[in-house]
Design a protein around this motif. Structure first.
Motif, PDB file in Angstrom:
ATOM      1  N   TYR A 206       0.813  -1.214   0.000  1.00 14.05           N
ATOM      2  CA  TYR A 206       0.000   0.000   0.000  1.00 14.05           C
ATOM      3  C   TYR A 206       0.849   1.269   0.000  1.00 14.05           C
ATOM      4  CZ  TYR A 206      -3.036   3.703   1.732  1.00 14.05           C
ATOM      5  OH  TYR A 206      -3.691   4.893   1.896  1.00 14.05           O
ATOM      6  N   THR A 209       2.496   1.787  -3.745  1.00 17.16           N
ATOM      7  CA  THR A 209       1.609   2.372  -4.756  1.00 17.16           C
ATOM      8  C   THR A 209       1.131   3.742  -4.282  1.00 17.16           C
ATOM      9  OG1 THR A 209      -0.159   1.033  -3.808  1.00 17.16           O
ATOM     10  CG2 THR A 209       0.832   0.225  -5.831  1.00 17.16           C
ATOM     11  N   TRP A 212       3.426   6.569  -5.158  1.00  9.03           N
ATOM     12  CA  TRP A 212       3.461   6.966  -6.573  1.00  9.03           C
ATOM     13  C   TRP A 212       2.641   8.223  -6.845  1.00  9.03           C
ATOM     14  CZ3 TRP A 212       2.522   1.497  -9.165  1.00  9.03           C
ATOM     15  CH2 TRP A 212       3.620   0.680  -8.861  1.00  9.03           C
ATOM     16  N   THR A 231      -8.328   4.878  -6.672  1.00 11.67           N
ATOM     17  CA  THR A 231      -7.305   3.938  -7.113  1.00 11.67           C
ATOM     18  C   THR A 231      -6.409   3.490  -5.961  1.00 11.67           C
ATOM     19  OG1 THR A 231      -7.182   4.592  -9.428  1.00 11.67           O
ATOM     20  CG2 THR A 231      -5.151   3.758  -8.448  1.00 11.67           C
ATOM     21  N   LEU A 232      -5.837   4.468  -5.262  1.00 10.14           N
ATOM     22  CA  LEU A 232      -4.783   4.135  -4.288  1.00 10.14           C
ATOM     23  C   LEU A 232      -5.287   3.272  -3.144  1.00 10.14           C
ATOM     24  CD1 LEU A 232      -2.533   7.290  -4.063  1.00 10.14           C
ATOM     25  CD2 LEU A 232      -2.555   5.419  -5.691  1.00 10.14           C
ATOM     26  N   VAL A 236      -6.660  -0.753  -5.379  1.00  7.06           N
ATOM     27  CA  VAL A 236      -5.579  -1.578  -4.828  1.00  7.06           C
ATOM     28  C   VAL A 236      -6.156  -2.681  -3.933  1.00  7.06           C
ATOM     29  CG1 VAL A 236      -3.720  -1.489  -3.116  1.00  7.06           C
ATOM     30  CG2 VAL A 236      -3.716   0.103  -5.048  1.00  7.06           C
ATOM     31  N   CYS A 420      -1.622   0.510 -10.745  1.00  9.11           N
ATOM     32  CA  CYS A 420      -1.813   0.174  -9.330  1.00  9.11           C
ATOM     33  C   CYS A 420      -2.526  -1.164  -9.189  1.00  9.11           C
ATOM     34  CB  CYS A 420      -2.595   1.284  -8.633  1.00  9.11           C
ATOM     35  SG  CYS A 420      -1.640   2.804  -8.500  1.00  9.11           S
ATOM     36  N   THR A 423      -0.007  -3.973 -10.044  1.00 10.48           N
ATOM     37  CA  THR A 423       1.007  -4.138  -8.993  1.00 10.48           C
ATOM     38  C   THR A 423       0.411  -4.837  -7.773  1.00 10.48           C
ATOM     39  OG1 THR A 423       1.950  -2.051  -9.752  1.00 10.48           O
ATOM     40  CG2 THR A 423       2.748  -2.925  -7.638  1.00 10.48           C
TER      41      THR A 423
END
Ligand SMILES: Nc1ncnc2c1ncn2[C@@H]1O[C@H](COP(=O)(O)OP(=O)(O)O)[C@@H](O)[C@H]1O
Ligand SMILES: Nc1ncnc2c1ncn2[C@@H]1O[C@H](COP(=O)(O)OP(=O)(O)O)[C@@H](O)[C@H]1O
Ligand SMILES: Nc1ncnc2c1ncn2[C@@H]1O[C@H](COP(=O)(O)OP(=O)(O)O)[C@@H](O)[C@H]1O
Lengths: 478, 112, 478, 478, 112, 112
Positions: A206, A209, A212, A231-232, A236, A420, A423
């Motif tokens: 966590y 990403t 980023w 997204t984050l 994820v 994301c 990953t």
């Protein structure tokens, strides 16, 4: 024997945590920790007097209001963990309730502690190890972020809040991510391996990403927009959920050999409803706090669009389930609310009210409905719909920033969400894969049928009530 | 007419029903119960202490059959419920003096 | 006959309350109450205009923010009462649920009203009767604390908040104290005597010991430190709980004649979990509000240490129960969170983050685990672990101020904790003793076995569900 | 066939909503919506910089604090919807739980969306259609209320909050009104007609009566006082509840042919308790937010009287039920708290503390107790006591403003309460009457006996638990 | 073989089980039930009105015994459940035609 | 003595009890059960998929009567439970070998 193995594993885990604590102490012993406690002790006595507010960007009053709002937002995000615990236990069976409550109580605690140990420094890096891609560090204060007596607790750190407020708000966020996975693997995952996964997912993946974008990494540099984490956080989490559900396989009896779906109804609709309302309540802090100040116009606008998207999502999902399913489905209406909330999270600051209700909220709700059915077709068993709500709607929400804003950013948004997602999916797949190969990640068939409460905890969630064992729908293909 | 009472594991109920249906026996009544037998219960834990829960959740199936169906029915139940492990359950049979279908008032074999 | 007795008792109780109200009206009729309503009426119209903010210590803006935070903190402490109600009902049997909910609904109401009648004036005295030890007075406003039209509602009273905010925050605190006792006597205490105890404990004992420190009494003069009430609230409550549990004796079947312990499992783990999360949520206000202003650095630091201690306590208790009990025990993990929170409460403003997690949080969690087992060894039956969580960890937390701060204060800290514990224990023992001698404090054996819901309330908490009467563990030695 | 009818109705409803959205888009397309999104986009970037705070009535800091408090108040009112859902499901049978949760999840969503479409413009009208009596308009921004880029988001709109905050707070209020009705018709009303009623009641009736006072209409002109809505929200809701309960008739088995009352106990006292505490919690925002600023003295005073009235109501109702019913009744104590809260809502800013506890709180509690019994005598079946709590105490509270303040306003207060009650009652009666004549508003006898969860939703709220079918009290006269 | 059905107060179940074990009778099946008998139920209250709840929660124990154990078993049950108050319960006995242990297929006395 | 076991719809229990009381039969024991018969269960729905719930909640009434009361009792039950729709239920009758009232030790007809 097995028990002893678990004990050793457990001690190992503790050891890692302990080493982390020790490590952080060793590394910064002389400066960071000392500073922290020093700063803390001075906070009360001297801090306001010593800091020269006339040189600050904002007045002390404004700083205090801003900080107050972010603290409250952190509390609201905290209560989302209760929301998740309730949604998840409500939508699964009574025989797994203790297990789910235990997991959902451990996750925020593990998440916050891991964030204190290293997550915070990895996500908001003072120094990158690989520029814009990976950073590492220990502890809450320290490094470039916190390096003076007063800077962390006054406007010199940030016009919006102190370093402590910042940490609290971000730590609460971090922990939500693993909770999302928890829902998708409920009812069959072994406890200890899942907790190990949680440590790694919140403590390592966590923040990576996250860095980023919110840590100023490569996605941020490309202009990727993610206001509060469609997204984050959600995509994820959804990606981890997908990996987990795929690797674990479906619960016994969920799918017939003929491809038929045998739903396994959740055991308490009131708990699920409590959960969704608490999540909505907490989302005011999740999105509103992500304004990162108490800015009247900004925060209130975000709260309005957030609310409207939740309404749009819930109404859409309810109506669609009514039309397509013949009767209005409460569990779908509840999921629809969450879908709308996830959808608006990437960009609650720009859409107008009709876009928030229809374009973002209702579409997310609809997506969620069909996505749940779609994943059932694929025989990916997701008891609470986490993949659909957080994964699918998280991606859609990220794209909405472009769709209802500057369409030219569509490519960047898609890239960010995809990067994301991929990953997190790969990371989760590797971790679950390794755990599966070593200690196993799925409880035995007998334990699953009897319930994880007895198997993993020797405990019953409702010992005073008579459970119903006679049900046609427990059958499926056992 | 005979009444068969079978104490079985909860998750074989569906299997038994299906098997009986093949034999043309459609009615049955199921009751949740708790069995104490050779199969020991389990240990629960709460706040640092142990609780021995002696019973095991079971289902008591009642199936009234015509006397000529009795043996077939018993065999069907045994087959479906059998897993060769302690706790598979037991079957008890007794004679019925009378059966009445409430809706029609039919009695005895006609009511089955 | 018995019912009539109860009726008379009840009317007596009402009479006392009524006299209190009347008394307060008589005494201050011309000044206090008149002022109060006058002030109130002017609040809206003229107050801000009439008060000269240029002479105040803080700006109007700062005062408003400070006051806002303390009001919010009061609301958060309020919701702790729901938390207590849920923890307590979740960790006891279904047959006593109505009784427990009724008690926990009455306690905050009784507590707040008693605090309005006399508690507030006794705790924050304008005039001592015995200097530094005992004070008395009626009403919310009045006396040295509130004696002018605007002083109570502006910064002239306090830079942090208005007199009303102060009252609200403190009244919410007061009520928590009796709730702690409620948990330890659950499942066997008679309702009316317990309510009488509550009136006296919140209305008299709590403000007395409270005044020793927070009212500027003798402990305060000695430099005793108790930031948010590890001693004044939790140790005091825990002492009352111990007295109550000892005098009542254990629930039927809890202990075998051979010394064996037969746990009586709580009937709903989700309720217990809801309760603990709400308590944690409310604790943000409990500790954060005790900063008594919205001071950004101070409050945010307190919130961080509070959160970290909760995590440390919960994780430690979970892991210990896993290692020592063989399986992870949800009810212990939940208790551990509360233990960590109680532990940090005396001094959340000074420890660094590692001390908060490990030294205070985790140690409190561990203490709580072994303390629960210890009191079971002593056959002191505490259904929710109130003595361990609030009493034991309250004392430990009070000592932590010295252990992780200025060790030279250790003596004072110990003295303060001991003095408050002893006073509360003796007070509670006398009250319970007198009640036992006169009206009896324990329900009949039959009523206890059938459940207090039927006996005390003629009501069932879950009439639509089939309760399980077949349980080996109801047996014990009946 | 019936299902198809429902589908068509549903589509019709959606059509209306759609047209509303479309209409609003058409009418204001060029200006309002454009402005809205424009404003929104500028909020972040330029707003604070561009607005000249030196010309504003309040400082930016004060504006931000005020706005923050109203936003928080809006969140608190939001959580009241969860409170209503829990009270209502807790006080009704397990077999209707999914239905009640579904209704109570839809109501806030419908309410907020309807308020966005037209309610907001009807209630706070920029232009009256019939002066002081009726107004109409579409959308959130627009018209006289919101017509410039920055005005909506800064102090130029209002010293207390932005237009978005205002909308959010008011929309949350609006939705509570229909929820009140929901409780009184629970257990027998058909879902779709009730949702249609909700659309009309929140979308049309509530804003009309609301505009009479809060929109500056004829009641406001006469000096009618209603601080936070004893009349505008609660009496209006209670009137709708009365109309609904009368037209629907009682649940099967509630009243014997001989006039006897066969209570139908609620299925979960913990849920009811959670609900009441959450409502009390939310009421801090309901009343405190109605101060419309964070004014320290004003808000804190309101919070104190609100709390004291709740205590007075709960204690009175508990004691009365104890004396008159022989045993203390939890469900009555809970209702008493709500009664006290409704009673204080019209004027929490003026009474002194004794008036708040006794004159307003306790009297409301007593009124509630006897009113519940009275309506049962009339065979008007109100499962949760909504008519008594909201209707009766709402009127009493409105009169309290005169009784404990300026008695000369008694006439106006009575007129205001009566006018709103009558209007709401007639409106609701007509709507329910029309729905009854066309599509029917009551489920079939069989469906009622089996439960609305199966009939309306094909879903069970607690599928894992064994329900109790053997109960003497289900009998009554079926 | 006989089946004993005893309707008893819930909290004597453990005592009965222990007593029967002393006699070498280990199996038994317990069902929760509600009894209507001479023992009246109780009154509940809700929102100002009364509810007469006519039934009393009981447990129905089913114990299949070899015919030679019947009298001892009945006596054991009676002793354990007896408190000389209304509601102590009743014992019903009927003959079993057949008993089968599902796991092994043993029948009748061998299955007990 | 005979034991009557009647599987009926839950809401006729009170009616049956009242009717039997008129005949002087006061004792009865009720058990919650689930019936599988000609009356089909219902369909539930959850998250977009269907669940066929095959059973119907019923109550199993057990009434021990003196042999001379048997026919009257059966008739009374049938009358009260009859609504002429599928699922009205069934009555099963078997002979009792022995009845004991635990409180007094009375046996057989005296115990009823
Ligand atoms: N003598 C008996 N009377 C009544 N029920 C019995 C008896 N023996 C066994 N049972 C029931 O049968 C279930 C299975 O019994 P168990 O001894 O485990 O069987 P097995 O050893 O044949 O597998 C028990 O749980 C119990 O409910
Ligand atoms: N005739 C009967 N048929 C079935 N069950 C009965 C009968 N009589 C009594 N019972 C059961 O036995 C229980 C005890 O009956 P009760 O009349 O209270 O016994 P006693 O007066 O002998 O103590 C009842 O609650 C009921 O469940
Ligand atoms: N052969 C049987 N054995 C045991 N129980 C039965 C049998 N047949 C029916 N029942 C019970 O009786 C109930 C009513 O049966 P059903 O077939 O619906 O009756 P009908 O068609 O006569 O109305 C069923 O729900 C089941 O519980």
């Amino acid at each position: 024997m097995k028990r002893r193995m678990n004990g050793i594993m457990l001690l190992g885990m503790l050891g890692v945590l302990g080493l982390g604590l020790l490590g952080s102490e060793t590394v910064h012993a002389q400066d960071v920790v000392a500073q922290a406690s020093q700063a803390a002790q001075t906070v009360e006595a001297a801090a306001p007097a010593a800091f020269d507010w006339s040189k600050a960007e904002v007045s002390e009053e404004m700083f205090t209001v801003n900080n107050l709002w972010i603290m409250i937002a952190a509390m609201l995000v905290f209560i989302m963990h209760l929301g998740f615990a309730m949604v998840e236990s409500g939508l699964t069976q009574a025989k797994n309730t203790v297990n789910i409550l235990f997991k959902n109580t451990m996750i925020p605690m593990i998440g916050i502690v891991m964030f204190a140990i290293c997550g915070w420094q990895m996500m908001y890096p003072s120094e990158w190890i690989a520029d814009g891609v990976f950073a590492f560090g220990f502890g809450i204060g320290g490094g470039g972020i916190y390096s003076g007596d007063y800077e962390g607790v006054t406007a010199a750190y940030n016009v919006g809040y102190t370093v402590w407020t910042d940490f609290l708000f971000q730590a609460m966020f971090a922990a939500t991510c693993a909770t999302i996975v928890s829902g998708a693997v409920a009812g069959r995952v072994k406890l200890l391996p899942f907790l190990i996964f949680t440590v790694l997912f919140v403590g390592i993946l966590y923040p990576i990403t996250g860095s980023w974008k919110w840590g100023g990494g490569w996605l941020d540099a490309m202009g990727f927009a993610d206001f509060a984490g469609s997204t984050l956080v959600h995509t994820v989490g959804g990606a981890g959920a997908l990996a987990g559900a795929m690797i674990l396989g479906p619960r016994i009896g969920k799918y017939g050999r003929d491809g038929s779906v045998h739903p396994i109804p959740g055991h308490s609709m009131p708990l699920a409803t409590i959960g969704v309302f608490l999540l909505w309540f907490g989302w005011f802090g999740f999105n509103g706090g992500s304004e990162l100040s108490a800015n009247a116009g900004g925060v209130s606008y975000v709260l309005v669009t957030t609310t409207l998207a939740a309404c749009g999502g819930g109404l859409a999902c309810a109506v669609i389930s009514w039309i397509f399913g013949g009767k209005p489905d409460l569990s779908m209406a509840l999921n629809g609310i969450l879908a709308g909330l996830v959808g608006i999270t990437a960009g609650p600051d720009t859409p107008n009210w009709i876009e928030a209700i229809v374009g973002i909220g209702a579409v997310s709700g609809a997506l969620c409905y069909f996505s749940v059915i779609f994943f059932d077709k694929l025989k990916i068993d997701d008891p609470v719909g986490a993949i659909s709500v957080h994964g699918v709607c998280g991606i859609y929400g990220t794209l909405c920033v472009a769709l209802f804003g500057d369409i030219s950013t569509f490519g960047v948004q898609l890239l960010g969400a995809a990067a994301c997602f991929a990953t997190a999916f790969i990371f989760a797949a590797i971790v679950f894969g390794l755990l599966k190969a070593t200690m196993g990640i799925r409880v035995s068939e007998e334990e699953e049928l009897e319930g994880l409460d007895l198997g993993e905890h020797d405990m019953a969630a409702y010992p005073d009530f008579q459970r119903t064992y006679i049900k046609s729908y427990e059958a499926g293909e056992i | 007419m005979h009444m068969i009472e079978a104490v079985v594991k909860p998750f074989v109920v569906d299997k038994i029903k299906a098997k009986l249906a093949e034999l043309g026996i459609f009615g049955c009544t199921a009751l949740e119960c708790k069995g104490f037998g050779k199969q020991k219960g389990h240990t629960e834990r709460y706040r640092g202490a142990r609780i021995d829960v002696g019973f095991v959740p079971k289902v008591l199936l009642k199936i009234a059959v015509k006397s000529e169906d009795l043996d077939k029915a018993i065999e069907a139940i045994r087959e479906s419920a059998h897993s060769n492990s302690v706790g598979d359950g037991k079957i008890f049979v007794y004679e019925l003096g009378k059966v009445v279908r409430i809706r029609t008032g039919e009695t005895d074999n006609d009511a089955l």
